[in-house]
Structures are given as C-alpha cells and as structure tokens.
Design a protein around this motif. Sequence first.
Motif, mmCIF file in Angstrom:
data_model
loop_
_atom_site.group_PDB
_atom_site.id
_atom_site.type_symbol
_atom_site.label_atom_id
_atom_site.label_comp_id
_atom_site.label_asym_id
_atom_site.label_seq_id
_atom_site.Cartn_x
_atom_site.Cartn_y
_atom_site.Cartn_z
ATOM 1 N N VAL A 20 37.375 59.022 104.711
ATOM 2 C CA VAL A 20 38.286 60.032 104.179
ATOM 3 C C VAL A 20 39.622 59.880 104.901
ATOM 4 C CG1 VAL A 20 38.725 62.505 103.961
ATOM 5 C CG2 VAL A 20 36.382 61.632 103.817
ATOM 6 N N ASN A 21 40.668 59.824 104.123
ATOM 7 C CA ASN A 21 41.979 59.830 104.752
ATOM 8 C C ASN A 21 42.405 61.278 104.890
ATOM 9 O OD1 ASN A 21 44.266 58.922 105.930
ATOM 10 N ND2 ASN A 21 45.010 57.756 104.155
ATOM 11 N N PHE A 22 42.163 61.797 106.074
ATOM 12 C CA PHE A 22 42.311 63.229 106.295
ATOM 13 C C PHE A 22 43.754 63.594 106.611
ATOM 14 C CE2 PHE A 22 42.038 66.821 109.407
ATOM 15 C CZ PHE A 22 41.562 67.776 108.528
ATOM 16 N N ASP A 23 44.328 64.429 105.777
ATOM 17 C CA ASP A 23 45.721 64.853 105.971
ATOM 18 C C ASP A 23 45.762 65.959 107.025
ATOM 19 O OD1 ASP A 23 48.293 65.723 105.858
ATOM 20 O OD2 ASP A 23 48.434 65.574 103.660
ATOM 21 N N HIS A 24 45.877 65.515 108.258
ATOM 22 C CA HIS A 24 45.820 66.440 109.391
ATOM 23 C C HIS A 24 46.950 67.438 109.355
ATOM 24 C CE1 HIS A 24 45.779 67.500 113.790
ATOM 25 N NE2 HIS A 24 44.480 67.557 113.512
ATOM 26 N N GLU A 25 48.128 66.936 108.995
ATOM 27 C CA GLU A 25 49.338 67.770 108.994
ATOM 28 C C GLU A 25 49.176 68.941 108.030
ATOM 29 O OE1 GLU A 25 52.704 65.351 108.249
ATOM 30 O OE2 GLU A 25 54.028 66.607 109.469
ATOM 31 N N GLN A 26 48.706 68.592 106.822
ATOM 32 C CA GLN A 26 48.535 69.612 105.783
ATOM 33 C C GLN A 26 47.553 70.688 106.232
ATOM 34 O OE1 GLN A 26 46.292 68.480 102.404
ATOM 35 N NE2 GLN A 26 46.443 70.543 101.563
ATOM 36 N N HIS A 27 46.445 70.241 106.837
ATOM 37 C CA HIS A 27 45.431 71.195 107.273
ATOM 38 C C HIS A 27 45.927 72.069 108.408
ATOM 39 C CE1 HIS A 27 42.805 68.709 104.758
ATOM 40 N NE2 HIS A 27 42.023 69.774 104.722
#
Lengths: 309, 451, 175
Positions: free
Chosen positions: C46-53
């Motif tokens: 999964v390319n986890f969008d850390h910033e968004q979360h």
Amino acid sequence: MRRISRRGFFKVTAAGSSALAISSTKKAFGMKEFKGYPDSMGVLVDLTRCIGCRTCEAACNKEHGLPEPEIPFDDFSVFDQVFHDGKRKRRTSDSAYTVVNRYDDTSSGAPVYRKIQCNHCNEPACLTSCFVNAYTKTKEGAVIYNPDVCVGCRMCMVACPFRIPAYSYHSALHPQIIKCNFCYDTRLKKGKPPACVEACPQEALTFGHRKTLIKIAHERIRSDPDKYVDHVYGETEVGGTSWMYLSSVPFDQVGFDTSLQHHPILDNTKSFLGFVPMVLGIWPAMFMGFHLLSTRGKEETEKKVSENK
Amino acid sequence: MNHLIVNKGYQPIDSLNNPDNGQKWSLWRKLLLGLSPSDYFRQVLRNPFNWVLGLIFAIGLPVIIYRYATGLGGVMHASYDYPWGLFLGFGLFCMVPLSASGFLLGTTVELFGHKKFKPILRLALLNGLLGYFFAVVYLLVDLGCPWRLYYPMFVSWGTAAVLFLVGWHVATYLSVQIMEVSEAFFEWVNWPTAKKFIHSGTIGLTVAGIILSTLHQGALGTLLCYAPGKVHPLWYSQEFLWIFYLCSSVFAGICMVIAVSTVVEKTMSWRCGSEFLDNLGPITIGLAKGATMALVTYLVIKIIGIIHDNEWAYLTTGWGTWFMLEIGLGVILPIILFSIGIRKNSVGLVRFTAFLTILGLMMNRLNTALITFNWDLYQEIPHPLEAVITVTIFALFITVYRFILYRLPILYTWKTVSEEELVSIADLDSTQTQQAAVLVDTAGKESLGPA
Amino acid sequence: MNKRKRLVLTGLIMASFLFVVPVFGASSEPPASILIDSLSYLYNGVNFDHEQHLEVTNDCSVCHHHCFGNGAENEQCAKCHANSNGTSSVACGDCHIQKPFTVQHIREMEANPKRYHLDMVGLKAAYHLRCLNCHVEMDAPTGCVDCHERTDTGNQFYHSGDYAPIGGGAGKVHE
C-alpha cells in the motif's frame, strides 16, 4: 516424543469382557479432574476483530489441500446462505474444516462474524466416546484423529457438543471423519501457529499458551468492559477448550450454545459406569444365590409329590 | 404347508428317525422338512407371504449393494447434524431391547426354576439370538467401514467409551446366546455329546446372560448421555437414562415373546408341539404379569426422572404432548389393558397389548435416538432408501427366523428313541400321529383362510 | 543482594535511555508517504499517504500511541503513558513484529510474568486494526482491494478471478 494419550496411562492387560468393563470404569473414575495439558496451546478468537474476510477459510483450504470451493473465498454471498428452513447456517463439512458465519447484532445492527472449527476440548467428547481410540489429545492441545482405526460408527459426531466433525459419507472405501486438526502435523508440532491464525489480517485469532490466552482474554474484558461480554467462551465450557472466544454481543445471539455444561461430557456417563463393577461383582453371587434358594425348595417338593404318587 | 398337511397327510420331521422305516433322517431331508425337493419348492411358491418377501428382497438387495458401491451417502442424507439414522435408531436401539427375551426367560426358567415357562424358553432364546444378530447386521450396513467391525475387539481399544462396553457385551452375549440355542441345533443334527456339554453349562451361561444384558441394555441408554442438550430434556436423564433403558427392555423382551408366539401360533401351528400349544395361554398370561410389573416400575421411574430434573414446564410444549402420547400409549394404556387381560384371563387382549407395548417401546427408542435428537435445531426425515434397507433387513430377519423355527426343535420337542424302542412303541406312535393329525387339521383350517 | 544490584543496574540503564533524543522524535519531519509492502504476498503493498492521514487525524498519537512523548490518545494507554517520553523509534514495525506467534516470541513474552504488554498484536494486525477501525468510523473505504491490489497468488489463494471455480461465483447462490 510420541504423542501421549492420557488414557494410555492405564494399559489394559487382561482380555475378556468383564476385565475390560472394569478397566473402563477405572479409567472413568480413577482419573482426577483433568485440567488439560499444562503447556497446551490454544487460540483466542475475538469476534470484535473479525471482519468476515474469509481469509482463514481460504488458508485452511490451501493448507490441507481441501477440495476447490464451490464459491470463491472472497465472495461474501455465502453469509446469506441458510439451510433447513433458515434454522441452520453454514457449518463445517467434508470439504471445510472451518467456516465463518455472519450474525446481526440486534442492538447496533452491525454484522458480527464468528469462525467455527474444532474447539479442541481439554477432555473431548469425541475422544472419550470413541470405542477404537481414534482420537488423541496431544500435549500441544490438538485433538487429532486417526482414520486408520476408525470403524465409522459416527459416535463422535453425536457426542461433539459443538457439532463439528463431518464425515465423508460419499466415499465407499475410505470414509472418514473430517475435522480441524489444529494443523497438528504440518504446523503445531513444529511450533508454528495454525494456517488460519497466520492468515488472519486482524489477528482476530490469537495463538498462544492456553493459560496465557485466558489471562489475555480477561485483560481485554477488564480494560474495555463496555465492549465485551464478561465471559470467555470455552474457558470452562464442557471442561474447557483450547479455542476460546470473546464477543461484544451475548454469545447465544451469535450461534454459541450457552446451555452447555461446565464439566466434561465424559462425566455424564459416570453414574452408569459406576454401576458396572457392582453388576460384575454382585450379580453372579446374588443370582446364583437366588437360583439355589428357588430351585432347591422346588426340587424337594417335586420329589415329595412324586413320592406321594 | 397347511395345504400339504391337509391334502397329503404330511407330517413335519420332529424326530431323529423316520417313523415309517426307522431310518435316521438325512440332513438334506431335514433341511427340506421331509419333503421331496419339488414338493418343497411348490410349497414355497404357494405361500403368498414368500412373494411379499421376494418383492422386498428384489427391491432391497440391489439398494444394499448400491449402498456398498457408493458409500453411505448414496442411501442416507449424509447429514452431519444427524449422524445416525434408521439403521441404528431402529436396528440397534429397537432390536436390542426387543431381544432381551433370551436372558429374561433364561433367568425365569433356569435360574428361578419357574418350569411353567419352559415350553416357550427356546423361542425366547432364539428371539434373543436373532435380534442381536440382526442388530449386528444393521450395524454392518450403518458403519462406514463395516470390514473393521472387529477393530474394537482386536485392533484398537477405546476402553473409556460406553460404546466399547456395548460392543464387547453384544459380541460376548451373542456368543452366549449361540451356545444357548445350540442345544436345539445339536439335537437336530444328532450330536448328543455337544448338547450334553452345553447343557452342563446352562446356569453359567444364564448368569453371564444376566450380567451382560443388564450392562449393555443400560449402556445403550448411556450412549445418549454423550449428547446432553441434543436429546430433548424429557427423554434425557443423566442419572436415569440407563435405568429407563434397562427397565423398558424387560417389558419389551417379554412382549416380543408374546408377539412372536402369537404369530407362530397363527401361522405355523403345524410346527408347534403340543406342549407349546397347550400351555401357550397360561404362559402368555404369566408373561403379561411380568411385563405389567416392569411397565409399572418403568412408569414410576419415568415420573421420578421428570421430578428429579424438574422438567414439568416442558410437558406443556409440543414435545411434551408427544412425550405424554408415548407414555400414554406405550406405558399407561398397556398397564391398564394388561391388568384387564390378566384379570379376565383374556389371551387375545394380552396379545394385542403386547403389540401395543412393542410399538410404544419403538416410539421411545426412536424418540431418544432420532426424533427428539437436535430438538432445538431442525428435524430431519430419514432418506427413503434408508427405510428400504431397514425394511429389507427386517424381512431377512423374518426369513431366517422362520427358517430356523421350521426346522430346529424350538417350538416342538425333538424325539429320539433307539431303534429297538422304535419297534416296541410303534403302536403308541400311530396313536400320537392320529392325535397330531387332528390337531393339525383344526389348526390348518384356521389359518387357511388368509392364505 | 545480587538481585538488588541487578535492579539498580537495570534502572540506571533504563534511565540513561530517557535522555537519548529519539531518532524520529517530534523534531524530525514526518514522511509524506510510506510504502507498506513488507508483508505483501496475497496483496500488493500500500502506498500510504502519510501526509493526508496526518491532516485528517491531526494527532500523531491516534496511530502512534505514546511514542512521541506527547501523551496517548487511548485512555487505557494514558493511564501509564500520559507523561512518558518519546521512544527511540516510531515506525509500526519496530514494536509490532512481523511474526508474533513464533515459539521464540511467545517464550519471550511469557518469560517475564510481570509483563504488562502480553497482548501486543503483530504488524499485519497492527496495520489492519488501526486502518480498518478508523475507516469504518470515518466511512472511508473498507474493502480489501480498496487499499491494496490482489496479487495473482492472492487470486489463486482465494480461488477468485482467473482461478474462480467453474460454474461457481457469486451469482450461483447469491440470487
């Protein structure tokens, strides 16, 4: 080390039915309450974590080389399947050691999923009711079955309080009991968790020593009393099981039998088995006594009658 | 057979020697009942009941072959919730109590010395033997691997299991019963030494019979103690189930003897000896007294069972009605009818009641093992082919039963006389023959009607 | 005597850790996105969008518990960790191990009978429990393939896609 059947302690040496009958009662009675093997492993199933993804079903199918499913394992329509006029949901079968069923939480309306498989009882009814000793409770906690001695009486299916064992009825030459074996041969005895546990994305299945799992279960309840029903299903049911359950909804609403006794099923036969040595010990002398009493008098009177004639 | 007796003056073999020429009967002639092969087969074909049996076998035997070819799944629903069906529900759970007759009459006659019942003893023993034997035949159909039937004896011992006790006891009791009945067989094949040997052990065999029967009749009930919650509470009792089963086997065995003797008297009176026929009335009444006592005891402990487990609330449910129907028709009504029958000395009423009691018992066994099993889950009606096989094996049971009754000295007394004596009693013999002919004549006319 | 000495020593060592500045402390910049693929087998990473979360939660402790030393969101954790310092590492996989059910790990956990965190989930469960519970709450996507694509091995495993049973499939029983 060879698997030990705990009943193997009592080796019967004398043949003959009476000797066997005595030994069988000795086994039932001589045994102090059996609390399970100290290092028995187990699995804690937390229903609040299960999302009904059926990955455990797929993992089990793969691990044991079970027949291809009729419906893919990622197809959730199976949760709508009901049988026998809606009285029965899916259950374990000759092609599935484990299945997950969906229930509806009546209060929140959210689905609750429940995985079923063999619970690997501490003192299994299947084992104690089997007249050819086809079952073994291993020290690791697994209840395993040996098809090579099974006669096919299906007593174990009658006895299982969880209605788990299935039978390959359609095999003419090699019919056998089919049930979850805790992945004993392929994993458990090598110190690995069962396939379903390893596959579960949510760790709804926690593998560990049974006694540690009981601690963990009570700790989960203690730390979140609003979430959980204050009961660890399987801690004491039918004398305790290796697989135990936590739930957020009352257990009877998600298909668990909450009326089960809290001591081993084997205990139910004890009042009868206690009678066996009495019959063997007392009957012969008693009936021979009756015989002598009732016939001696008669023979004498018969003689008298004939003499009078 | 009646036809032959009436039209040809046929006399069934009942002695070692042919009364006409003093020669010993050959085994072949004995098997053919003293008839020529053509007469024998004509006789077989003439009997409509044989056609009924033939029809059952014509349908049933292929189904049994089909069962072995395809596995149990071919003839059962292959249900995991209902592992047991009619084969065990009827074949084991009903046949075994109905075969308690052997040990009951053995005890009465040999142990307690009630010689009054002696004329029916061999019938009771045979009934026991065949009942158990066919319970095993049913088992052979039901077991997944019938070829492993001997495993609990010789291969792997599950000594803690109640079924282990049942298995061993049925097997040993079957041997005991074979020995008990073999007395009649040794008379028939003329092997007096063997007969004498068996006879010398009668008391030992009888006591063994009591022990084994008490235990496995009860054990059969205890089998269901493994399934608490699955069997409806009204039929389940952890403490008493074995006593229920043991006690009900007493009246079941007795009633089965009354029923079989009735059938025998109506359908094969030509085969019955005068000792049997003359005493059957009083014997039947005597048996009814025993059955009534057992029924009353059973009723009392059934009520104690309900009180003990406090199951009154269940009586108002649908299952409760079914339970009361079983007790009403199978226990209370028989007690009343038996009492009337005994008081009025009515053999007919007693016989009717015996049949009723048997039905009541079968209802009880099927209820515990099958009908109320999974009472809170769903009910399953057995597969039609299961019923076909069950009926077929029962027909086989009747056929074998009849085959033995026709031949072995079960219903009649085997006459053995030395050849010298034979000549001297020739006069007496002829009068006996005349008497028998009269007897047979009346009986023959009676039963010619339905034939 | 020995025991006390060892206790003191352990205390000293532990205390010294408290002064070490965490590698990923609150001071260093959070990554914009993380590729979670250490477990990819049935599913791709999964390319986890850390910033968004991070924007959505606006609180590191929602996912990272007490690891940043700024308290814990969970009440249960806060009982002990309300004032505890940050940890040397905040990556999920540093505490939540990949294989939680090995003999070795089970022994390790049970070795200390006083251990509180007996019930620590493995990495896969840590991801899923955290992500899914929140997604359910926030009405975000919750299907398996909503986050990560199924691999060919996965399809084989589930008897799905190209490996679906012939004549089987949803329609057969569903309707």
